[in-house]
Design a protein around this motif. Structure first.
Motif, mmCIF file in Angstrom:
data_model
loop_
_atom_site.group_PDB
_atom_site.id
_atom_site.type_symbol
_atom_site.label_atom_id
_atom_site.label_comp_id
_atom_site.label_asym_id
_atom_site.label_seq_id
_atom_site.Cartn_x
_atom_site.Cartn_y
_atom_site.Cartn_z
ATOM 1 N N ASP A 6 0.885 -1.143 0.084
ATOM 2 C CA ASP A 6 -0.016 -0.023 0.064
ATOM 3 C C ASP A 6 0.909 1.301 -0.183
ATOM 4 O OD1 ASP A 6 -2.391 -1.493 -0.019
ATOM 5 O OD2 ASP A 6 -2.402 -1.458 2.209
ATOM 6 N N GLN A 7 1.826 1.419 0.680
ATOM 7 C CA GLN A 7 2.855 2.291 0.889
ATOM 8 C C GLN A 7 3.554 2.626 -0.597
ATOM 9 O OE1 GLN A 7 5.539 1.763 4.123
ATOM 10 N NE2 GLN A 7 3.983 2.474 5.622
ATOM 11 N N LEU A 8 3.943 1.377 -1.190
ATOM 12 C CA LEU A 8 4.482 1.733 -2.509
ATOM 13 C C LEU A 8 3.565 2.100 -3.624
ATOM 14 C CD1 LEU A 8 7.034 1.051 -4.334
ATOM 15 C CD2 LEU A 8 6.166 -1.225 -4.925
ATOM 16 N N GLN A 9 2.576 1.643 -3.384
ATOM 17 C CA GLN A 9 1.316 2.017 -4.612
ATOM 18 C C GLN A 9 1.010 3.681 -4.310
ATOM 19 O OE1 GLN A 9 -1.739 -0.668 -3.940
ATOM 20 N NE2 GLN A 9 -1.127 -2.093 -5.396
ATOM 21 N N SER A 10 0.878 4.095 -3.025
ATOM 22 C CA SER A 10 0.608 5.621 -2.860
ATOM 23 C C SER A 10 1.859 6.201 -3.277
ATOM 24 C CB SER A 10 0.190 5.605 -1.300
ATOM 25 O OG SER A 10 1.281 5.285 -0.429
ATOM 26 N N TYR A 11 3.027 5.983 -2.918
ATOM 27 C CA TYR A 11 4.391 6.562 -3.340
ATOM 28 C C TYR A 11 4.274 6.769 -5.067
ATOM 29 C CZ TYR A 11 9.000 7.690 -4.340
ATOM 30 O OH TYR A 11 10.154 8.229 -4.834
ATOM 31 N N GLN A 12 3.905 5.640 -5.753
ATOM 32 C CA GLN A 12 4.017 5.815 -7.299
ATOM 33 C C GLN A 12 3.113 6.710 -7.524
ATOM 34 O OE1 GLN A 12 3.403 1.679 -7.912
ATOM 35 N NE2 GLN A 12 5.805 1.293 -8.122
ATOM 36 N N PHE A 13 1.782 6.553 -7.033
ATOM 37 C CA PHE A 13 0.775 7.590 -7.336
ATOM 38 C C PHE A 13 1.244 9.013 -7.211
ATOM 39 C CE2 PHE A 13 -3.125 10.048 -6.148
ATOM 40 C CZ PHE A 13 -3.820 9.981 -7.469
ATOM 41 N N LEU A 14 1.938 9.370 -5.899
ATOM 42 C CA LEU A 14 2.093 10.640 -5.668
ATOM 43 C C LEU A 14 3.290 11.058 -6.800
ATOM 44 C CD1 LEU A 14 2.506 12.958 -3.689
ATOM 45 C CD2 LEU A 14 4.377 11.684 -2.658
ATOM 46 N N VAL A 15 4.052 10.394 -6.852
ATOM 47 C CA VAL A 15 5.138 10.662 -8.008
ATOM 48 C C VAL A 15 4.670 10.654 -9.319
ATOM 49 C CG1 VAL A 15 7.300 9.568 -9.490
ATOM 50 C CG2 VAL A 15 7.257 9.395 -6.840
ATOM 51 N N GLN A 16 3.700 10.024 -9.649
ATOM 52 C CA GLN A 16 2.895 10.160 -10.923
ATOM 53 C C GLN A 16 2.339 11.671 -11.164
ATOM 54 O OE1 GLN A 16 -0.081 7.346 -11.809
ATOM 55 N NE2 GLN A 16 -0.752 8.260 -13.786
ATOM 56 N N ARG A 17 1.659 11.854 -10.092
ATOM 57 C CA ARG A 17 0.992 13.139 -10.001
ATOM 58 C C ARG A 17 2.130 14.237 -10.076
ATOM 59 N NH1 ARG A 17 -4.530 13.918 -7.910
ATOM 60 N NH2 ARG A 17 -3.865 16.009 -7.076
ATOM 61 N N PHE A 18 3.211 14.296 -9.461
ATOM 62 C CA PHE A 18 3.916 15.125 -9.386
ATOM 63 C C PHE A 18 4.669 15.247 -10.669
ATOM 64 C CE2 PHE A 18 8.442 16.687 -8.376
ATOM 65 C CZ PHE A 18 8.004 17.635 -7.652
ATOM 66 N N VAL A 19 5.027 14.356 -11.439
ATOM 67 C CA VAL A 19 5.649 14.407 -12.789
ATOM 68 C C VAL A 19 4.721 14.944 -13.658
ATOM 69 C CG1 VAL A 19 6.531 12.835 -14.525
ATOM 70 C CG2 VAL A 19 7.415 12.719 -12.095
ATOM 71 N N ALA A 21 2.020 16.814 -13.260
ATOM 72 C CA ALA A 21 2.166 18.539 -12.662
ATOM 73 C C ALA A 21 3.293 19.161 -13.218
ATOM 74 C CB ALA A 21 2.036 18.686 -11.245
ATOM 75 N N LEU A 22 4.398 18.598 -13.259
ATOM 76 C CA LEU A 22 5.748 19.472 -13.793
ATOM 77 C C LEU A 22 5.750 19.390 -15.212
ATOM 78 C CD1 LEU A 22 8.379 18.353 -11.408
ATOM 79 C CD2 LEU A 22 7.385 20.514 -11.463
ATOM 80 N N ILE A 23 5.224 18.244 -15.728
ATOM 81 C CA ILE A 23 5.544 18.212 -17.407
ATOM 82 C C ILE A 23 4.473 18.877 -18.240
ATOM 83 C CG2 ILE A 23 5.529 16.747 -19.311
ATOM 84 C CD1 ILE A 23 7.186 14.847 -17.436
ATOM 85 N N MET A 24 3.079 18.471 -17.593
ATOM 86 C CA MET A 24 1.727 18.885 -18.315
ATOM 87 C C MET A 24 0.985 20.072 -17.638
ATOM 88 S SD MET A 24 0.704 15.188 -19.671
ATOM 89 C CE MET A 24 -0.810 15.695 -20.690
ATOM 90 N N ARG A 25 1.352 20.291 -16.471
ATOM 91 C CA ARG A 25 0.932 21.194 -15.515
ATOM 92 C C ARG A 25 -0.770 20.928 -15.252
ATOM 93 N NH1 ARG A 25 3.609 26.573 -18.277
ATOM 94 N NH2 ARG A 25 5.533 26.253 -17.651
ATOM 95 N N GLU A 26 -0.967 19.849 -15.517
ATOM 96 C CA GLU A 26 -2.033 19.090 -14.789
ATOM 97 C C GLU A 26 -2.004 17.955 -14.096
ATOM 98 O OE1 GLU A 26 -5.969 17.379 -17.210
ATOM 99 O OE2 GLU A 26 -4.582 18.285 -18.304
ATOM 100 N N THR A 27 -2.543 17.974 -12.837
ATOM 101 C CA THR A 27 -2.273 16.745 -11.893
ATOM 102 C C THR A 27 -2.923 15.541 -12.406
ATOM 103 O OG1 THR A 27 -4.089 17.694 -10.730
ATOM 104 C CG2 THR A 27 -1.786 18.299 -9.909
ATOM 105 N N ASP A 28 -3.982 15.670 -12.947
ATOM 106 C CA ASP A 28 -4.832 14.326 -13.272
ATOM 107 C C ASP A 28 -5.177 14.286 -14.891
ATOM 108 O OD1 ASP A 28 -5.280 13.515 -10.711
ATOM 109 O OD2 ASP A 28 -6.982 14.965 -10.521
ATOM 110 N N PRO A 29 -3.926 14.035 -15.691
ATOM 111 C CA PRO A 29 -3.946 13.906 -17.091
ATOM 112 C C PRO A 29 -4.818 12.580 -17.588
ATOM 113 C CG PRO A 29 -2.031 12.978 -16.402
ATOM 114 C CD PRO A 29 -2.702 13.591 -15.102
ATOM 115 N N ALA A 30 -5.543 12.819 -18.747
ATOM 116 C CA ALA A 30 -6.261 11.678 -19.314
ATOM 117 C C ALA A 30 -5.200 10.550 -19.616
ATOM 118 C CB ALA A 30 -6.903 12.062 -20.439
#
Length: 62
Positions: A6-19, A21-30
């Motif tokens: 569970d901790q690994l999945q939450s970390y991967q989700f956080l990293v995906q949102r962070f990346v 947000a930095l690249i596409m300036r959108e936290t939940d891309p399609a």
């Protein structure tokens, strides 16, 4: 208490949102931000392999 999985999945989700947000300036891309980049890289490598194979065959014939 959360398991390690569970901790690994939450970390991967956080990293995906962070990346995204930095690249596409959108936290939940399609789409995943690097999906098109990976497809383009794969296509480029395949074209290069085909070109090198063609040159190699031409070299053997010649």
């Amino acid at each position: 208490m959360a398991s390690t999985k569970d901790q690994l999945q939450s970390y991967q989700f956080l990293v995906q949102r962070f990346v995204s947000a930095l690249i596409m300036r959108e936290t939940d891309p399609a789409q995943v931000p690097f999906r098109r980049l990976a497809g383009a890289a794969f296509a480029s490598v395949m074209i290069a392999v085909l070109a090198l194979a063609g040159v190699g065959i031409y070299g053997l014939i010649r």
